[in-house]
Design a protein around this motif. Structure first.
Motif, PDB file in Angstrom:
ATOM      1  N   UNK A  51       6.696  57.912  81.557  1.00 16.22           N
ATOM      2  CA  UNK A  51       6.607  56.446  81.573  1.00 16.22           C
ATOM      3  C   UNK A  51       7.714  55.832  80.730  1.00 16.22           C
ATOM      4  N   UNK A  52       8.000  56.440  79.585  1.00 22.13           N
ATOM      5  CA  UNK A  52       9.029  55.902  78.708  1.00 22.13           C
ATOM      6  C   UNK A  52      10.423  55.934  79.300  1.00 22.13           C
ATOM      7  N   UNK A  53      10.668  56.851  80.252  1.00 22.83           N
ATOM      8  CA  UNK A  53      12.023  56.982  80.792  1.00 22.83           C
ATOM      9  C   UNK A  53      12.390  55.823  81.712  1.00 22.83           C
ATOM     10  N   UNK A  54      11.403  55.158  82.331  1.00 20.57           N
ATOM     11  CA  UNK A  54      11.686  54.017  83.208  1.00 20.57           C
ATOM     12  C   UNK A  54      11.229  52.694  82.603  1.00 20.57           C
ATOM     13  N   UNK A  55      10.735  52.726  81.388  1.00 19.51           N
ATOM     14  CA  UNK A  55      10.221  51.514  80.748  1.00 19.51           C
ATOM     15  C   UNK A  55      11.255  50.383  80.690  1.00 19.51           C
ATOM     16  N   UNK A  56      12.553  50.664  80.430  1.00 22.76           N
ATOM     17  CA  UNK A  56      13.517  49.559  80.318  1.00 22.76           C
ATOM     18  C   UNK A  56      13.943  48.953  81.656  1.00 22.76           C
ATOM     19  N   UNK A  57      13.532  49.520  82.794  1.00 18.08           N
ATOM     20  CA  UNK A  57      14.075  49.113  84.093  1.00 18.08           C
ATOM     21  C   UNK A  57      14.011  47.608  84.348  1.00 18.08           C
ATOM     22  N   UNK A  58      12.850  46.944  84.224  1.00 20.86           N
ATOM     23  CA  UNK A  58      12.835  45.499  84.490  1.00 20.86           C
ATOM     24  C   UNK A  58      13.393  44.658  83.342  1.00 20.86           C
ATOM     25  N   UNK A  59      13.832  45.325  82.269  1.00 19.38           N
ATOM     26  CA  UNK A  59      14.320  44.600  81.083  1.00 19.38           C
ATOM     27  C   UNK A  59      15.848  44.563  80.994  1.00 19.38           C
ATOM     28  N   UNK A  60      16.536  45.285  81.909  1.00 22.85           N
ATOM     29  CA  UNK A  60      17.995  45.352  81.807  1.00 22.85           C
ATOM     30  C   UNK A  60      18.643  43.973  81.909  1.00 22.85           C
ATOM     31  N   UNK A  61      18.077  43.088  82.743  1.00 16.70           N
ATOM     32  CA  UNK A  61      18.623  41.736  82.845  1.00 16.70           C
ATOM     33  C   UNK A  61      18.551  40.991  81.513  1.00 16.70           C
ATOM     34  N   UNK A  62      17.451  41.177  80.786  1.00 18.62           N
ATOM     35  CA  UNK A  62      17.314  40.546  79.468  1.00 18.62           C
ATOM     36  C   UNK A  62      18.330  41.111  78.488  1.00 18.62           C
ATOM     37  N   UNK A  63      18.563  42.427  78.546  1.00 21.08           N
ATOM     38  CA  UNK A  63      19.574  43.022  77.679  1.00 21.08           C
ATOM     39  C   UNK A  63      20.977  42.540  78.052  1.00 21.08           C
ATOM     40  N   UNK A  64      21.240  42.344  79.362  1.00 21.55           N
ATOM     41  CA  UNK A  64      22.527  41.802  79.778  1.00 21.55           C
ATOM     42  C   UNK A  64      22.745  40.410  79.198  1.00 21.55           C
ATOM     43  N   UNK A  65      21.726  39.575  79.244  1.00 20.59           N
ATOM     44  CA  UNK A  65      21.833  38.225  78.676  1.00 20.59           C
ATOM     45  C   UNK A  65      22.015  38.276  77.162  1.00 20.59           C
ATOM     46  N   UNK A  66      21.347  39.226  76.515  1.00 18.27           N
ATOM     47  CA  UNK A  66      21.393  39.300  75.049  1.00 18.27           C
ATOM     48  C   UNK A  66      22.722  39.848  74.545  1.00 18.27           C
ATOM     49  N   UNK A  67      23.247  40.904  75.203  1.00 15.69           N
ATOM     50  CA  UNK A  67      24.446  41.578  74.716  1.00 15.69           C
ATOM     51  C   UNK A  67      25.683  41.296  75.563  1.00 15.69           C
TER      52      UNK A  67
END
Length: 377
Positions: A4-20
Motif C-alpha cells: 500500500x505504501x508503494x502507491x500511496x503518493x500516486x494521487x498526490x503527485x500533482x500537489x507535490x508539483x504545485x509545491x516544488x
C-alpha cells in the motif's frame, strides 16, 4: 500494508508539483526511482530469505516502508521524495519474493494454487489500496501531504507485530554474512516456463506503470478531474481488476490465461489510446478495468508456472528474478513517456507508449499460442 505504501503518493503527485514546481518528466523519474530500488534489492538480495529466514527479511522490509513514510512526512524538497521512493522500492523488493515464498511455505500441501492467489492478490490489492487511501484522506480529511503517511506508518507498525507472531518456515537458517548476491540466471528446468511468463509480466507491469504515473496528470489537465478521491479510485480500479483477473485463472486455466491476458492487455491499451485521443473519462475507466484484468490473468499465471517449476530451495530467488523483469517494465517505459511529454505532449507520449506496448503484447500472445505453458508446469 507494505505494498500500500508503494502507491500511496500516486494521487498526490500533482500537489507535490504545485509545491516544488517540477515537470511531468520529474514525476515519472520520482515514480521510477521506486522500481530501481526494487530491482536492486531483487538482484542483490532476492534469495536472502532462503538463507536467513523469511521473518527477518520481512521485518527489514517493513523498516524501509516506515523510513519511506518518514521521508514523505519530512519532505521540504525534491530530494526527500527521491529518498522516500527509494526506501519504498527497497521495502517492496524485500517483500515481493520473500512474502510470496512465505505464503506458499505456510500453505497446506494441497493449497499451492490458493496460496499463489493469496500472495498475488495481497500484492495487487495492496497496490490498489494505496491511491484509494491517499485520495480519500487528501480530499476529505485535510493535510493531504501529511495524514496519508501518518496512517501508513501506524499500519506498518501493526504489520511488524503480526510478522513477529508468525512462525519461521526456513528450517536451516544461516547468518546474513553467509548470504551471497544473486547471480542472474535460472535453473535449467525453469527456463522454458520463464520466457513466456516474463514477456507477459513485462507488458502488464508496463501498462500499470504508465497508468499509475501519468493518468493523474491526464485526469487533471485533460478531463478537469480535480477530486483526489476520484483520481485515486480510478487508479485503484486497475489494481482491483488485476485481483479479479488473478481469481479467474482458476477457471480459465493456466494454459489459456497467459495468451488471453495478453489479448485483454491489448484491448486495455486500445481503450487507453481512445481516452487520450478523445478525452473521454468512461474510456479511461474501462481501460483500467480491462487492462487490469489482463494484467491479473498474466501475472498470476506467470507466477504460478514459474513457482511450480522452481526447486524448493531456489523458489524465492526465481520468483525474485521474475519480478526483476516485471519491475523493469514498470520503470523504463515510464521514464520514456516522461521524456516524450516535452516534445509530444501528454497525449502524444501516451500514444507512442501504447503503440510500443501493443507490439510487444502481440508478440507475447503469438509466442504463447505457438509454445503454450503446460498446465502441470
Amino acid at each position: 500494508m507494505c505494498m500500500t505504501g508503494t502507491t500511496l503518493p500516486t494521487p498526490l503527485y500533482g500537489l507535490y508539483q504545485d509545491k516544488f514546481g517540477f515537470s511531468e518528466l520529474t514525476v515519472t523519474v520520482v515514480y521510477a526511482v521506486y522500481a530501481f530500488g526494487v530491482i536492486g534489492v531483487l538482484l542483490l538480495a532476492g534469495n536472502v530469505s532462503d538463507t536467513v529466514g523469511r521473518r527477518p527479511v520481512l521485518l527489514w522490509g517493513l523498516g524501509f516502508a516506515a523510513a519511506s513514510a518518514v521521508c514523505f512526512l519530512c519532505a521540504n524538497g525534491l530530494g526527500w521524495l527521491y529518498a522516500g521512493r527509494l526506501f519504498s522500492g527497497l521495502s517492496a523488493g524485500l517483500f515481493t519474493g520473500a512474502a510470496t515464498a512465505y505464503v506458499m511455505d505456510l500453505a497446506p500441501r494441497d493449497g499451492a494454487a490458493r496460496a499463489t492467489f493469496v500472495a498475488t492478490a495481497a500484492n495487487m490489492g495492496g497496490l490498489g489500496c494505496g491511491p484509494l487511501l491517499a485520495g480519500l484522506l487528501a480530499q476529505y480529511a485535510g493535510r493531504p501531504l501529511v495524514l496519508p503517511f501518518v496512517v501508513h506508518l501506524a499500519l506498518v507498525i501493526g504489520s511488524a507485530a503480526v510478522v513477529l507472531w508468525l512462525p519461521e518456515t526456513v528450517r536451516e537458517r544461516q547468518a546474513l554474512s553467509s548470504a551471497r548476491a544473486q547471480r542472474p540466471g535460472l535453473p535449467p528446468q525453469v527456463r522454458p516456463v520463464f520466457v513466456p511468463a516474463a514477456i507477459a509480466s513485462f507488458v502488464g507491469f508496463a501498462l500499470f506503470g504508465v497508468f499509475t504515473s501519468v493518468s493523474p496528470a491526464f485526469l487533471t489537465e485533460s478531463l478537469s478531474v480535480h477530486n483526489h478521491a476520484v483520481t485515486g479510485l480510478i487508479v485503484a480500479l486497475a489494481f482491483f481488476a488485476s485481483t479479479g483477473g488473478q481469481l479467474a485463472v482458476g477457471t480459465v486455466g493456466l494454459r489459456r490465461s497467459l495468451p488471453l491476458g495478453c489479448v485483454a492487455l491489448l484491448l486495455g491499451l486500445a481503450l487507453l489510446a481512445g481516452a487520450l485521443r478523445w478525452d473521454l473519462l468512461p474510456l479511461i475507466v474501462l481501460s483500467a478495468l480491462v487492462g487490469g484484468c489482463g494484467q491479473g490473468l498474466t501475472f498470476r499465471a506467470a507466477l504460478s508456472a514459474v513457482a511450480e517449476a522452481s526447486p524448493e530451495g531456489r523458489r524465492a530467488a526465481v520468483i525474485s528474478t521474475l519480478f526483476v523483469v516485471a519491475y523493469t517494465g514498470i520503470s523504463v517505459p515510464v521514464i520514456g513517456v516522461g521524456v516524450l511529454v516535452g516534445p509530444l505532449g501528454l497525449e502524444g507520449a501516451g500514444l507512442a507508449f501504447i503503440a510500443c506496448m501493443a507490439v510487444l503484447a502481440s508478440v507475447a500472445a503469438v509466442y504463447l499460442l505457438r509454445r503454450p505453458v503446460r498446465e502441470n508446469a
